[in-house]
Design a protein around this motif. Structure first.
Motif, PDB file in Angstrom:
ATOM      1  N   THR A  24       1.297 -14.654   5.034  1.00 45.59           N
ATOM      2  CA  THR A  24       2.011 -13.450   5.457  1.00 45.59           C
ATOM      3  C   THR A  24       1.185 -12.214   5.132  1.00 45.59           C
ATOM      4  OG1 THR A  24       3.174 -13.080   3.350  1.00 45.59           O
ATOM      5  CG2 THR A  24       4.263 -14.539   4.962  1.00 45.59           C
ATOM      6  N   VAL A  25       1.360 -11.186   5.945  1.00 46.02           N
ATOM      7  CA  VAL A  25       0.781  -9.865   5.692  1.00 46.02           C
ATOM      8  C   VAL A  25       1.918  -8.857   5.777  1.00 46.02           C
ATOM      9  CG1 VAL A  25      -0.846  -8.090   6.465  1.00 46.02           C
ATOM     10  CG2 VAL A  25      -1.433 -10.529   6.706  1.00 46.02           C
ATOM     11  N   PHE A  26       1.949  -7.926   4.830  1.00 50.38           N
ATOM     12  CA  PHE A  26       2.984  -6.884   4.836  1.00 50.38           C
ATOM     13  C   PHE A  26       2.306  -5.548   4.605  1.00 50.38           C
ATOM     14  CE2 PHE A  26       6.465  -4.235   3.663  1.00 50.38           C
ATOM     15  CZ  PHE A  26       7.631  -4.840   4.121  1.00 50.38           C
ATOM     16  N   VAL A  27       2.470  -4.628   5.559  1.00 49.48           N
ATOM     17  CA  VAL A  27       1.913  -3.281   5.438  1.00 49.48           C
ATOM     18  C   VAL A  27       3.058  -2.349   5.073  1.00 49.48           C
ATOM     19  CG1 VAL A  27       0.567  -1.472   6.549  1.00 49.48           C
ATOM     20  CG2 VAL A  27       0.225  -3.863   7.221  1.00 49.48           C
ATOM     21  N   GLY A  28       2.964  -1.753   3.887  1.00 47.02           N
ATOM     22  CA  GLY A  28       4.041  -0.904   3.396  1.00 47.02           C
ATOM     23  C   GLY A  28       3.535   0.468   3.009  1.00 47.02           C
ATOM     24  N   GLY A  29       4.439   1.295   2.541  1.00 41.02           N
ATOM     25  CA  GLY A  29       4.035   2.652   2.221  1.00 41.02           C
ATOM     26  C   GLY A  29       4.983   3.333   1.272  1.00 41.02           C
ATOM     27  N   GLY A  30       5.025   4.677   1.418  1.00 42.32           N
ATOM     28  CA  GLY A  30       4.437   5.459   2.474  1.00 42.32           C
ATOM     29  C   GLY A  30       4.985   5.156   3.854  1.00 42.32           C
ATOM     30  N   THR A  31       4.273   5.699   4.820  1.00 48.57           N
ATOM     31  CA  THR A  31       4.606   5.493   6.228  1.00 48.57           C
ATOM     32  C   THR A  31       3.379   4.916   6.923  1.00 48.57           C
ATOM     33  OG1 THR A  31       6.048   7.444   6.117  1.00 48.57           O
ATOM     34  CG2 THR A  31       5.537   6.577   8.305  1.00 48.57           C
ATOM     35  N   PRO A  32       3.276   3.582   6.981  1.00 43.57           N
ATOM     36  CA  PRO A  32       2.091   2.968   7.591  1.00 43.57           C
ATOM     37  C   PRO A  32       1.838   3.444   9.011  1.00 43.57           C
ATOM     38  CG  PRO A  32       3.366   1.320   6.425  1.00 43.57           C
ATOM     39  CD  PRO A  32       4.192   2.566   6.426  1.00 43.57           C
ATOM     40  N   THR A  33       2.903   3.731   9.741  1.00 42.67           N
ATOM     41  CA  THR A  33       2.752   4.095  11.145  1.00 42.67           C
ATOM     42  C   THR A  33       2.314   5.544  11.344  1.00 42.67           C
ATOM     43  OG1 THR A  33       5.175   4.203  11.114  1.00 42.67           O
ATOM     44  CG2 THR A  33       4.176   2.289  12.154  1.00 42.67           C
ATOM     45  N   LEU A  34       1.935   6.223  10.260  1.00 41.90           N
ATOM     46  CA  LEU A  34       1.189   7.471  10.423  1.00 41.90           C
ATOM     47  C   LEU A  34      -0.265   7.180  10.769  1.00 41.90           C
ATOM     48  CD1 LEU A  34       2.545   9.803   7.580  1.00 41.90           C
ATOM     49  CD2 LEU A  34       3.018   9.909  10.041  1.00 41.90           C
ATOM     50  N   LEU A  35      -0.734   5.974  10.451  1.00 38.31           N
ATOM     51  CA  LEU A  35      -2.048   5.547  10.934  1.00 38.31           C
ATOM     52  C   LEU A  35      -1.920   5.146  12.399  1.00 38.31           C
ATOM     53  CD1 LEU A  35      -3.416   3.291   8.037  1.00 38.31           C
ATOM     54  CD2 LEU A  35      -3.644   5.758   8.336  1.00 38.31           C
ATOM     55  N   LYS A  85      -2.159 -22.193  -3.883  1.00 38.00           N
ATOM     56  CA  LYS A  85      -1.483 -23.495  -3.944  1.00 38.00           C
ATOM     57  C   LYS A  85      -0.010 -23.363  -3.541  1.00 38.00           C
ATOM     58  CE  LYS A  85      -0.103 -25.057  -7.864  1.00 38.00           C
ATOM     59  NZ  LYS A  85      -0.005 -25.598  -9.239  1.00 38.00           N
ATOM     60  N   ASN A  86       0.615 -22.257  -3.942  1.00 34.05           N
ATOM     61  CA  ASN A  86       2.026 -22.025  -3.636  1.00 34.05           C
ATOM     62  C   ASN A  86       2.218 -20.991  -2.517  1.00 34.05           C
ATOM     63  OD1 ASN A  86       2.954 -23.789  -5.698  1.00 34.05           O
ATOM     64  ND2 ASN A  86       2.567 -22.183  -7.213  1.00 34.05           N
ATOM     65  N   GLY A  87       1.165 -20.797  -1.727  1.00 33.72           N
ATOM     66  CA  GLY A  87       1.209 -19.803  -0.659  1.00 33.72           C
ATOM     67  C   GLY A  87       0.382 -18.582  -1.021  1.00 33.72           C
ATOM     68  N   PHE A  88      -0.095 -17.879  -0.004  1.00 31.41           N
ATOM     69  CA  PHE A  88      -0.913 -16.695  -0.242  1.00 31.41           C
ATOM     70  C   PHE A  88      -0.530 -15.598   0.744  1.00 31.41           C
ATOM     71  CE2 PHE A  88      -4.752 -14.054   0.217  1.00 31.41           C
ATOM     72  CZ  PHE A  88      -4.919 -13.683  -1.104  1.00 31.41           C
ATOM     73  N   ALA A  89      -0.356 -14.391   0.203  1.00 28.92           N
ATOM     74  CA  ALA A  89       0.060 -13.233   1.000  1.00 28.92           C
ATOM     75  C   ALA A  89      -0.899 -12.077   0.759  1.00 28.92           C
ATOM     76  CB  ALA A  89       1.485 -12.817   0.628  1.00 28.92           C
ATOM     77  N   VAL A  90      -0.926 -11.155   1.703  1.00 30.36           N
ATOM     78  CA  VAL A  90      -1.685  -9.917   1.556  1.00 30.36           C
ATOM     79  C   VAL A  90      -0.729  -8.751   1.759  1.00 30.36           C
ATOM     80  CG1 VAL A  90      -3.534  -8.457   2.467  1.00 30.36           C
ATOM     81  CG2 VAL A  90      -3.840 -10.948   2.358  1.00 30.36           C
ATOM     82  N   TYR A  91      -0.760  -7.823   0.818  1.00 29.70           N
ATOM     83  CA  TYR A  91      -0.013  -6.574   0.951  1.00 29.70           C
ATOM     84  C   TYR A  91      -1.004  -5.441   1.172  1.00 29.70           C
ATOM     85  CZ  TYR A  91       2.672  -2.400  -0.161  1.00 29.70           C
ATOM     86  OH  TYR A  91       3.260  -1.151  -0.092  1.00 29.70           O
ATOM     87  N   VAL A  92      -0.707  -4.553   2.097  1.00 30.80           N
ATOM     88  CA  VAL A  92      -1.553  -3.385   2.370  1.00 30.80           C
ATOM     89  C   VAL A  92      -0.717  -2.137   2.148  1.00 30.80           C
ATOM     90  CG1 VAL A  92      -3.019  -2.193   4.038  1.00 30.80           C
ATOM     91  CG2 VAL A  92      -2.813  -4.704   4.130  1.00 30.80           C
ATOM     92  N   HIS A  93      -1.137  -1.307   1.206  1.00 26.89           N
ATOM     93  CA  HIS A  93      -0.390  -0.078   0.922  1.00 26.89           C
ATOM     94  C   HIS A  93      -1.005   1.096   1.671  1.00 26.89           C
ATOM     95  CE1 HIS A  93       2.294   2.583  -1.145  1.00 26.89           C
ATOM     96  NE2 HIS A  93       1.281   3.336  -1.564  1.00 26.89           N
TER      97      HIS A  93
END
Length: 400
Positions: free
Chosen positions: A87-98, A27-35
């Motif tokens: 929104t989607v946010f990929v964080g880490g760690g170092t995501p760009t090791l993938l 209702k107030n927005g929806f986000a996805v975080y990927v660790h």
């Protein structure tokens, strides 16, 4: 590695949530975080839930990680139907090791599961040495719109104390490569107050981020967490502890330099060139939206229920391989809990918070001490002055 996870009530094996939590999800927005919990090496100040190859041992593989995250996404799809993802946010760690392909597959999985909203903001964090022009072009083609680069400093002596592996000029070079690859928004992160950092060192870092032409800067005071290598070195007397006075001086220097260059603060530690450059993902966190956190140790919040996944990548993968939720524990926030967190987060924003949401006597004291903007106060809003931003935690305590 981060410390132990907090206790809480058990998460059902299927990950299900109370009906009242799912009824108004998004209702107030929806986000996805990927660790992404992998790092090539460990920085001395870091206590995030991350692992180097030697710390992982067997049982967890970078090559299989995208599939494991997609397995959690399948669990999430059975639990909630939030509507499009803002929104989607990929964080880490170092995501760009993938690989860029794996990050793209995860993003595509999110889109196929819930759908990305038109114009969705899609961010990944990156260490400057972990990306290059071809990789950045692949990320952009996969749908990423924003990148946040861990610069920290341009002074080599400061980078050495922080155990950062990139050279002094690599972060700004990576920012230029990201812009050339077509990224709409580029952020550079700074850390200030590192032992041995001089005022000139920090001024040089500020000049570098401004000259880099990025549209967003985050600047954080060094915090030394128990259990880190840096904390151990400080206890041994090898490094001095950070100084609050020095941190305040550095913050004032950042505000002066960034404002003069056309940036505007919108959260105590964040500056942007215009409203469209603000990090929309973080704004969703700060304004009470729902989000699902994918990955080991990731936290989620839906409708007043907060939960966190098992911490270790191996345990995370085993849970999902068995068809179970990787949730370790959860808590149901009370109305008082949610109010407290709302005040703690919104007071730090340039937009502030309505005065009727906070303690009137505390707000009046903060105004008398020059910590609040008088005009905003007259209009019924609590907005921090520059001095108030330096003392934001004290203001928050007072108005709660």
């Amino acid at each position: 590695m981060a410390g132990a996870l907090p206790d809480g009530e058990p998460v059902p094996r299927d990950g299900s949530l109370p009906d009242e939590a799912t009824r108004q999800v998004g209702k107030n927005g929806f986000a996805v975080y990927v660790h992404v919990p992998f790092c090539a090496s460990r920085c001395g100040y870091c206590d995030f839930n991350t692992y180097t190859a030697s710390e992982l041992g067997g049982g967890a593989s970078r090559d299989e990680y995208a599939e494991t995250v997609l397995a959690e996404l399948a669990v999430a799809a059975r639990v909630i139907e939030p509507g499009p993802v803002d929104t989607v946010f990929v964080g880490g760690g170092t995501p760009t090791l993938l690989s860029a392909g794996d990050l793209g597959r995860v993003l595509d999985g999110i889109d196929r599961t819930w759908g990305l909203a038109p114009g969705a903001e899609v961010t990944t964090e990156a260490n400057p040495e972990s990306v290059g022009p071809a990789y950045l072009r692949s990320l952009r083609k996969a749908g990423f719109t924003r990148i946040s680069l861990g610069m920290q400093s341009t002074a080599q002596n400061v980078l050495r104390v922080l155990d950062r592996k990139h050279t002094a000029g690599r972060a700004t070079q990576a920012a230029a490569e990201a812009r050339e690859a077509g990224f709409e928004h580029v952020n550079l992160d700074l850390i200030y107050g590192t032992p041995g950092e001089s005022a000139d060192d920090f001024a040089g870092s500020l000049r570098a981020v401004i000259d880099a032409g990025v549209d967003h800067v985050s600047a954080y005071a060094l915090i030394v967490e128990d259990g880190t290598r840096m904390a151990t070195r400080m206890r041994r007397g090898e490094l001095p502890f950070p100084s609050d006075d020095v941190a305040a001086d550095r913050y004032l220097a950042a505000e002066q330099a960034l404002t003069a260059a056309g940036f505007q603060w919108y959260e105590v530690s964040n500056w942007a060139r215009g409203d469209d450059a603000r990090c929309r993902h973080n704004l969703l966190y700060w304004t009470g939206a729902d989000w699902w956190g994918l990955g080991p140790g990731a936290h989620s919040h839906v409708g007043g229920v907060r939960w966190w996944n098992v911490k270790h990548p191996t345990a995370y993968a085993k849970r999902l391989a068995a068809g179970e939720s990787p949730g370790h524990a959860r808590e149901v926030l009370t109305g008082a809990d949610r109010h407290m967190e709302d005040v703690m987060l919104r007071v730090r924003l340039r937009d502030g918070i309505a005065l009727d949401r906070v303690d009137a006597a505390g707000a009046a004291r903060a105004l008398a001490e020059g910590l609040l903007e008088p005009r905003a106060y007259e209009d019924g809003r609590l907005v921090l002055t520059l001095r108030g931003r330096l003392l934001a935690d004290a203001v928050i305590r007072d108005v709660l």
